[in-house]
Motif scaffolding. Structure first.
Motif, PDB file in Angstrom:
ATOM      1  N   GLU A  37       1.016  -1.260   0.113  1.00  0.00           N
ATOM      2  CA  GLU A  37       0.042   0.159   0.015  1.00  0.00           C
ATOM      3  C   GLU A  37       0.938   1.120   0.235  1.00  0.00           C
ATOM      4  N   ARG A  41       0.832   4.172  -2.974  1.00  0.00           N
ATOM      5  CA  ARG A  41       0.627   5.583  -2.718  1.00  0.00           C
ATOM      6  C   ARG A  41       1.950   6.339  -3.447  1.00  0.00           C
ATOM      7  N   PHE A  75      -6.435   6.866  -2.105  1.00  0.00           N
ATOM      8  CA  PHE A  75      -6.389   5.504  -1.722  1.00  0.00           C
ATOM      9  C   PHE A  75      -7.530   5.069  -0.946  1.00  0.00           C
ATOM     10  N   LYS A  79     -10.714   2.081  -1.831  1.00  0.00           N
ATOM     11  CA  LYS A  79     -10.917   0.844  -1.067  1.00  0.00           C
ATOM     12  C   LYS A  79     -12.115   0.078  -1.374  1.00  0.00           C
TER      13      LYS A  79
END
Length: 162
Positions: A37, A41, A75, A79
């Motif tokens: 993750e 990003r 982000f 999700k």
């Protein structure tokens, strides 16, 4: 060299060797972030920045932490989507009261994944910053017009399905 301590029966117990167990509050304080993750990003932030700078011919001034905040926000909004961040299309718009809204660039997170949602990122002009005031002076002397971005932005989500 590693320190090794051997536990012998009768001399000490296991809690003396291991020390106190962490409390529930200590466990909650630790935040474990998934390295994939964090990498996603970072890649997203770099791609958006490169595309915007390419389109504006590097005539844009962004606040230092703005794109990190935007990447985190993107982000989080992605999700709950079926394809997650990979199904995202990001449209970047620059809003300046003097010239109106200007479409800068459209970035697709993953070119091989079907698009499931559109995120419109509206960067706002910052007329009150000292850099804007200095840019006006230099522009009057024949310099180039720079796009000065405010630390405030808008991010809208539109889904392609219902």
């Amino acid at each position: 060299m590693a320190h090794l301590k051997v536990l012998t029966p009768g001399e000490s117990n296991l809690s003396d060797l291991l020390g106190p167990l962490p409390t529930e509050e200590e466990l909650l304080e630790e935040s474990i972030e998934d390295p994939t993750e964090a990498r996603a990003r970072l890649v997203l932030r770099r791609r958006v920045e490169e595309e915007v700078r390419l389109v504006t011919h590097n005539n844009i001034v962004l606040p230092p932490t703005l794109l990190d905040q935007v990447a985190d926000h993107i982000f989080d909004l992605s999700k709950d989507e079926p394809c997650g961040l990979r199904g995202c299309v990001i449209m970047v718009v620059y809003a300046d009261p003097a010239i109106g809204e200007q479409h800068l660039v459209q970035v697709k997170a993953d070119k091989n994944m079907p698009s499931t949602h559109l995120l419109v990122l509206r960067l706002k002009a910052d007329p009150a910053s000292w850099y804007t005031k200095m840019a006006r002076i230099f522009r009057s002397l024949g310099g180039k017009r720079h796009m000065i971005v405010s630390p405030k932005y808008d991010l809208f989500k539109k889904t392609f399905y219902d």
